[in-house]
Every structure is written in structure tokens, then in C-alpha cells.
Design an enzyme around this catalytic site. Structure first.
Site, mmCIF file in Angstrom:
data_model
loop_
_atom_site.group_PDB
_atom_site.id
_atom_site.type_symbol
_atom_site.label_atom_id
_atom_site.label_comp_id
_atom_site.label_asym_id
_atom_site.label_seq_id
_atom_site.Cartn_x
_atom_site.Cartn_y
_atom_site.Cartn_z
ATOM 1 N N ALA A 1 0.841 -1.196 0.000
ATOM 2 C CA ALA A 1 0.000 0.000 0.000
ATOM 3 C C ALA A 1 0.876 1.245 0.000
ATOM 4 C CB ALA A 1 -0.926 -0.001 1.209
ATOM 5 N N SER B 1 2.352 -2.313 4.260
ATOM 6 C CA SER B 1 2.498 -0.876 4.045
ATOM 7 C C SER B 1 3.822 -0.583 3.370
ATOM 8 C CB SER B 1 2.440 -0.123 5.372
ATOM 9 O OG SER B 1 3.645 -0.326 6.100
ATOM 10 N N ASP B 2 3.886 0.554 2.667
ATOM 11 C CA ASP B 2 5.194 1.090 2.326
ATOM 12 C C ASP B 2 5.858 1.506 3.635
ATOM 13 O OD1 ASP B 2 7.398 2.010 0.929
ATOM 14 O OD2 ASP B 2 6.196 3.052 -0.581
ATOM 15 N N TRP B 3 7.164 1.687 3.591
ATOM 16 C CA TRP B 3 7.933 1.892 4.817
ATOM 17 C C TRP B 3 7.565 3.233 5.473
ATOM 18 C CZ3 TRP B 3 8.130 -2.529 3.092
ATOM 19 C CH2 TRP B 3 8.993 -3.534 3.560
#
Length: 791
Positions: free
Chosen positions: A181, A214-216
Site C-alpha cells: 500500500a 504498508s510502504d515503509w
């Protein structure tokens, strides 16, 4: 063994920057993730293991070859297995909405069908080896400006027909095991909280069984993200879940069944990658090394095959051996082989175009001349300008100290830069770093440092003190675009450049960031450089000028502001074209650039960012050892502002996708943007072609048959493209299918192109259902600028 709520929630946030926590009670072993997609970097963001650097995504996609995409996935899986990595964070399948997008080099194309089909093949190649792929970034993440806060506003039909389609294809045809995401909002809701996209469409309508991470640092909330379909927060061990999510379940904000679904998806991933059971998977040995002959062949072939001949007057290409060649340009001697940001890896080497031609041509037939400056922002020293005082290897030595002055690590950094605090596992905290490099070139030079902190810089008898601060210009600045400073010195060969930095102790990136030493020969005047180029060009049979972009323009976290080449590169091409008998331009860039000189040169070869074998691949393409049979994956506009979607700058936090489904070639063809210089699908290869006897069969999912004849003098690969032009003016033209074929000179082949059924549907926003598209015509083309038949 049943886990309690706290134990289950603990599994749903990463254990470290790139690992997931084991849980012995249920036989769950550590899961290791690595950035991709142009190489498997491993568990360290910077300065990690030496790994293979692949050609960038647009270059690989330009082959229009699902088999090649499968091979790339398989090779990347081998690179992952060699490091005991379970999940590779790629492919990037966002679309080329605006050519200004800074991260487009990581993504395949402006077309959803081409992107989806290649992504599916890549995923199959990777996952057939038991390594998970990760489709990213879900969704409407086509630019970098204000990427953590921007609200991408996309109507429902466009979202489904265009931007979700590559994800849908990769799920349907390859069952990608994970997705990521994005940072941005979509229609007012964070991508990590997108109930409509994540739950209703992806997990609901598509029946997706995989995991959405999630993206970081992208996750902002506990309950909203957990209920919104996010399964895993990265990185760890901190983050917004943990105790807060446990409390949200106890308060009734999140049903425990939601947590169970997230955990089940995590366990399914673990099972698929061999991290669930009594014993963890065994990883194979004996895989090819990044600098092995096997990798050299693979990466050279893959890069050269995707390169695209944009112009070739009077068969200027391929170059005939025995021709006297003047190779000119900064990109010729410092070829850009990868983009900036999280796609960067630590390769064994990066071959320049000069390296490639020197290896294939006798010295009497080749001269090499540096070009004009191409950067406004200095980069860490390269090309052996600085060497490690301990080993003598190209690079620098870095000593990391804690607050008491105790040494935590002494490391060699081949890239003249290193990440600190992001993925270290020291007992203490790094507060000071000492960077040293031996200057290998005497005379007037520019030396400096990269990174936020209080610096003491010493070179020879000179010393400087100053502080470099973060500007607050975007999340992750300390990592992706840290502050820097250079000063001019008169150095003697062998001088030691020593820089001591006290890391900043406040803010999100306290005691963290990217640090390095900068160094290069002081720039010369543009006039002198152009004079040298003209002399070299006038004394040769052909001038090959290599121009392009750098990691300043093609990088994560920053978008472009223009498509013009940086510096005086256009003036360089004009000067050379005025002096040379023949001029060939090689464009070392992943995305469109303006070419005001294109009608005054004989040939243009688009070379992308070609990876560690880049120079060898360019040389093979120029000499015809490997045919550059690529076709463009993005439309090249004629001027800045000349695309259907242009601005990437949000207004009041919102970025409306006002062009709807008319992105790229779709909008140009509909007259919503001026005629481009080069159309999507364009590419000349090294042959000419006749098309004949085109026929249509089938009705529900039409097929097109056509005979293609190679009228050239060389065996060549042709890509037969079929586009659907609907009768309904509200619907854009779209690629419906393609087939590639290799044909010997003078011979013909009967080609069948199967159109994809998903291109024959439109989303009815009233009924909330797919329906059959209206009638129309099928165009058989060599790119939309060269239509050969209409059915």
C-alpha cells in the site's frame, strides 16, 4: 498452539527494517524482505552485499517480451535465494501518468495491459522459485511531490479501467503473494486505510488471498488501517500498531476476526516462502555470482534487447567495424546505470559506454572525449577518485563511534557513501562518524561531504567547520536527499580527505541518515569542452554522443520540473552535429527527454538505465551484435506541457487525475494533447517491414492475423501491435494485444495477435458493474505513429 491477542498483533509489525518476527510456538520462522526491483539489495539499505544490478524497468519493458520478464523474475529470485531473502519488493506497476514523475524509471509503462502482462510474467518467474513478489504501490501513486500527504483524486471508472488493471492482471494470471500500500491518499482516504480498494475490490471482488503490507513508515493509524485491509506494518519494531491495536480490539473498534485474517494471510505467505513448519527452508548454494559470466551474458542481452532505435537515417546504425568513432559526452565516461532512491544497489561494477566500446573496437578506431557538466548536485566520489586508505580500493573508509568514542564498526564503502542508523544492529548508538578517502588526482579539485550534522573537514593543510541541516523538504530527506557541501581545494595526489561528523540528535531521523564523501576534478568551462568535442568529431567517420539524465531527475522522492536535458547537453549535440560527418546520439535516460536536435542527427538510440553491464550492452547494440529491437513504453512529447497529464504538484493537497482514462498515447490520439515526437510502441530495430493480408477472426475475444515480411538485410524481431479504437468518443483508444516474431531477411511470417478480453469492457458507474464496450475498429500497427491496417 493458539496465540493470544497481543502475540497475534505482534506478528503484524516488522521486527526490524527488513525482517518479520519469528514465533516458535506456531513454527513461524524469520521472514526476510529486500528492496527491488532492479536488484536484490538485501537487508541493508546502503553498503550491503555486492549484488547484480539489472536494467531498469522501462528498459526491460521495452522488449515487449513476457518471456524476458519471466527470466528477470527468475534471476532476481536467484539473487534473493543467495542472500536467504524470502520477499522481493517489486515489481513497481504504477503507470507513467505524467512524464515528470521522478520514479517512473522503476515502473514499466504508461499502458495498463502491457504493464500487467509483463508484471504477471515477472511474478511467475520469481514465485516459481519460492520467492514472493510484491506488487507496488497500491494505488494512484504516479508522482513523488508531497507523496506522503497528497490526495490522488481518481474517478471510479478510471481507477478500475486504468490504474487497478495491472494489479488485477498480476493477481489473476500470477497470484502475486504480496502487495504494498502506497504513501498517498486516494479520494480522501489513506492508501493504508483504503477499505474500498483493499477490502472491497482486491480481497473481495478479486478474491485475493495474499498479504497487503504498508510502504515503509506509511501507516498512520491503528484501527483505521487494520479495518482498511492493511495486513502488515513496515518497518519495525516501532509503528502505530502494537499496544494501540490491541487496545483498539479490546475497545471494540476492531473485531478480533480482522486480526485473525491478517495473521492468516501472514502465515500463508510464510508457508509459501518456506518459513512455516518445523524447520526453515534450505537455501540453494552455487548460484551465479553477480559478476559471473552467466550474469554478464544475461544482463547484457536483456539490456541491449530493450534498447530502442528512435531514428536511423540512411542506415547509420549499426556501426560498421573499421569505422573511426569519436565517443563524446559525460554519460559516455560516467554512464548512469541505475536510478536513485530505494532501487539503488551495491553492484560489483558499472560499465560505461566507453568501457564497452574500448572492449570491442581497436584503439586506432576510437577516441573518447568527456562532455559538459550534467549535474547541479554533486554525488559521492566515483571512478576511483577517492580510494580507501587501508585497502587502496576505490571507495572510502568509515569509522562509526558511540557517544563515549568507542568504535562500533570500521567499514569499507565502495560507493563512497554509507547509511547509518537505519539497519545497524550495534549495542550502542552511532553519534559520530569519521570518513576518510585518499585523493587519486592532484590539482584543482572539488571536495565535500554528504549528510546532516556538524562537520570538521580536513584536506592537506586546509580545514573547514560547518553544520549541515535538514530542510524539512519531505519525509526521508536524511536518507534520500541529505544536505551536502563542496569546496574547491588544490590537492596533491595521495592527500587524505578526512571528515568527522557529529550526527544530529533531534527529529525523526536523529542519529540516522546517508553520509558520504564528495570529490571530483574541478569543472572546466563549457566553451572549452565544446571545442574539444568539435575537434574529436571532425576527425572521425562518426560521432557517438551520449547524453541523458542523472539520479537528480530520475529518483525516488523528487519529481522532474522539465523534460529538457540538464546542463549544456543540447548545445553539445548541436556542436558535434555541425562538425561530424555522421552523428549518432545515445540517450542514457529511463523516461522521455526533449530532443530539439533530433532532425539534425543521423540516428538516436534510447538506452534507458542499462544496469551493471550497461556500457557493454550499448556497445553491442551500436555494433549490431545484439539487435536493439525495443519499442517505446511511454509517449515522447514534443515540448514541456505537451502530455495529457502534466502537473505533479498538488493544489491544496489534492492532485486530480482530470484526464481520466486518457493518459499517455490515449490522450494524444484523442487530440487532448499535441502530436508527440515519438509514439508509444515506436521502435525501428535494424530492419524494415511490410504488412499484408490482415484478417479478423472471432467475436467475443477477437484475434487478428497478419503476414509480416522482413524487407531489410538483417534478421530482426518485429512487435505486431493491435489497438482497439472504440466508437464511443468517451472511451480512449487502448492497446488490446501484441505478438513478437523473429524473421530472417526476405522471409515472411504469419502472426496471430490475441486481444485481451479485459480491454473489451468498461465500468458502468451507475450499475457498479462491468459491461461490454461498444463496437469499434482494430488498428494493426508498429506503434501508433505507423498504422499498417484497420479492421
Amino acid at each position: 498452539m493458539t496465540l493470544d491477542l497481543a502475540a497475534k498483533v505482534a506478528l503484524l509489525t516488522g521486527a526490524t527494517m527488513f525482517t518479520l518476527a519469528p514465533q516458535e510456538q506456531i513454527g513461524l520462522h524469520e521472514i526476510r524482505l529486500s528492496d527491488g526491483p532492479t536488484g536484490v539489495r538485501g537487508l541493508k539499505f546502503s553498503g550491503g552485499r555486492v549484488v547484480a544490478l539489472f536494467p531498469n524497468a522501462t528498459l526491460l519493458a521495452s522488449a515487449w517480451d513476457a518471456d524476458a520478464a519471466y527470466e528477470v523474475g527468475r534471476i532476481l529470485a536467484e539473487e534473493a535465494l543467495a542472500q536467504e531473502i524470502h520477499v522481493v519488493l517489486g515489481p513497481t506497476i504504477n503507470l507513467h501518468r505524467s512524464p515528470l514523475g521522478g520514479r517512473l524509471f522503476e515502473a514499466y509503462s504508461e499502458d495498463p495491459l502491457l504493464t500487467g502482462k509483463l508484471a504477471a510474467a515477472y511474478v511467475r518467474g520469481m514465485q516459481d522459485q519460492g520467492v514472493a513478489a510484491c506488487l507496488k504501490h497500491l494505488i494512484a501513486n504516479e508522482s513523488e511531490t508531497d507523496r506522503n500527504t497528497v490526495d490522488s483524486v481518481v474517478d471510479e471508472a478510471t481507477l478500475r479501467e486504468v490504474y487497478l488493471l495491472p494489479f488485477e492482471i498480476a493477481v489473476e494470471e500470477a497470484d502475486a503473494w504480496t502487495m504494498m500500500a502506497a504513501y498517498n491518499d486516494v479520494n480522501g482516504a489513506a492508501a493504508t486505510e483504503q477499505h474500498h480498494v483493499n477490502n472491497e475490490i482486491v480481497k473481495g471482488e478479486w478474491g485475493y488471498r495474499g498479504l497487503i503490507m504498508s510502504d515503509w513508515f506509511a501507516t498512520r493509524t491503528a484501527a483505521a488501517a487494520a479495518n482498511g485491509g492493511l495486513d502488515l506494518v513496515m518497518p519495525g519494531p516501532g509503528g502505530p500498531w502494537g499496544d494501540a491495536l490491541v487496545e483498539a480490539v479490546k475497545n471494540g473498534e476492531v473485531d478480533e476476526s480482522v486480526i485473525d485474517d491478517h495473521v492468516n494471510r501472514l502465515l500463508l505467505l510464510a508457508d509459501r516462502v518456506g518459513a512455516l513448519g518445523e524447520e526453515p527452508r534450505e537455501f540453494p548454494g552455487g548460484l551465479p555470482a553477480p559478476d559471473s559470466d552467466v550474469r554478464k551474458e544475461q544482463l547484457t542481452r536483456l539490456a541491449a534487447s530493450g534498447m530502442t532505435v528512435l531514428r536511423n537515417e540512411n542506415a547509420a546504425l549499426p556501426l560498421a567495424r573499421g569505422t573511426r568513432v569519436a565517443l563524446i559526452g559525460r554519460h559516455a565516461v560516467q554512464t548512469i546505470d541505475m536510478g536513485g532512491g530505494s532501487a539503488q544497489v551495491n553492484p560489483p561494477y558499472q560499465a560505461s559506454v566507453a568501457d564497452g566500446l574500448i572492449a570491442l573496437l581497436p584503439s586506432k578506431d576510437l577516441t573518447v572525449t568527456d562532455g559538459v557538466e550534467v549535474r547541479t548536485r554533486p554525488v559521492p566520489a566515483r571512478g576511483g577518485f577517492l580510494t580507501d586508505p587501508v585497502t587502496g580500493w576505490p571507495g572510502i573508509r568509515v569509522q562509526l563511534l558511540d557517544a563515549d568514542g568507542t568504535e562500533l564498526e570500521d567499514r569499507f564503502c565502495a560507493q563512497s557513501s554509507t547509511m547509518v542508523g537505519m539497519d545497524d544492529d550495534f549495542a550502542g548508538v552511532v553519534t559520530t562518524a569519521v570518513l576518510r578517502g585518499r585523493v587519486s588526482v592532484g590539482g584543482e579539485v572539488e571536495l565535500g561531504v554528504l549528510g546532516a550534522g556538524r562537520w570538521l573537514v580536513e584536506a592537506g593543510e586546509e580545514s573547514l567547520r560547518y553544520r549541515l541541516d535538514l530542510t524539512g523538504n519531505g519525509f526521508g530527506e536524511a536518507v534520500l536527499a541529505p544536505p551536502l557541501r563542496v569546496d574547491r581545494f588544490v590537492a596533491a595526489e595521495g592527500d587524505i580527505l578526512t571528515a568527522r561528523v557529529e550526527l544530529l540528535s533531534e527529529g525523526t531521523f536523529a542519529n540516522k541518515g546517508l553520509f558520504g564523501l564528495l570529490g571530483h576534478v574541478a569543472p572546466r568551462s563549457t566553451v572549452d569542452v565544446l571545442d574539444d568535442a568539435v575537434r574529436a568529431a571532425s576527425g572521425a567517420d562518426v560521432a557517438v554522443v551520449v547524453v541523458g539524465l542523472t539520479e537528480e531527475q530520475e529518483t525516488e522522492s523528487v519529481d522532474k520540473t522539465t523534460l529538457a536535458l540538464p546542463g549544456a547537453q543540447d548545445a553539445l549535440v548541436e556542436a558535434v552535429a555541425g562538425a561530424a560527418r555522421r552523428t549518432i546520439v545515445v540517450v542514457n535516460a529511463a523516461t522521455p527527454v526533449l530532443m530539439p536536435w533530433r532532425d539534425r542527427v543521423d540516428a538516436v538510440l534510447w538506452a534507458g538505465l542499462p544496469g551493471q553491464e550497461g556500457g557493454h550492452a550499448v556497445a553491442a547494440a551500436l555494433l549490431g551484435d545484439i539487435e536493439p529491437a525495443g519499442r517505446l513504453v511511454s509517449t515522447f512529447p514534443a515540448a514541456d506541457g505537451g502530455s495529457p497529464a502534466w502537473s505533479v504538484t498538488p493544489v491544496d493537497g489534492r492532485l486530480p487525475y482530470e484526464e481520466g482514462p486518457f493518459i499517455g498515447y490515449r490522450g494524444h490520439y484523442a487530440g487532448r494533447a499535441p502530436e508527440p515526437v515519438f509514439w508509444f510502441g515506436h521502435g525501428l530495430g535494424y530492419a524494415s517491414w511490410d504488412y499484408s493480408d490482415a484478417r479478423l477472426t472471432g467475436s467475443d475475444q477477437p484475434e487478428v492475423m497478419v503476414t509480416v515480411t522482413n524487407t531489410g538485410s538483417r534478421a530482426s524481431r518485429e512487435v505486431v501491435q493491435v489497438y482497439l479504437r472504440p466508437d464511443d468518443a468517451a472511451q480512449p483508444i487502448r492497446l488490446a494485444g501484441w505478438t513478437a516474431v523473429k524473421v530472417k531477411p526476405g522471409e515472411s511470417a504469419r502472426v496471430t495477435v490475441h486481444t485481451d478480453s479485459r480491454m473489451w469492457r468498461v465500468w458502468n458507474t451507475t450499475s457498479g458493474e462491468w459491461e461490454r464496450a461498444s463496437g469499434g475498429q482494430l488498428l494493426i500497427a508498429r506503434g501508433l505513429g505507423d498504422i499498417r491496417a484497420t479492421l
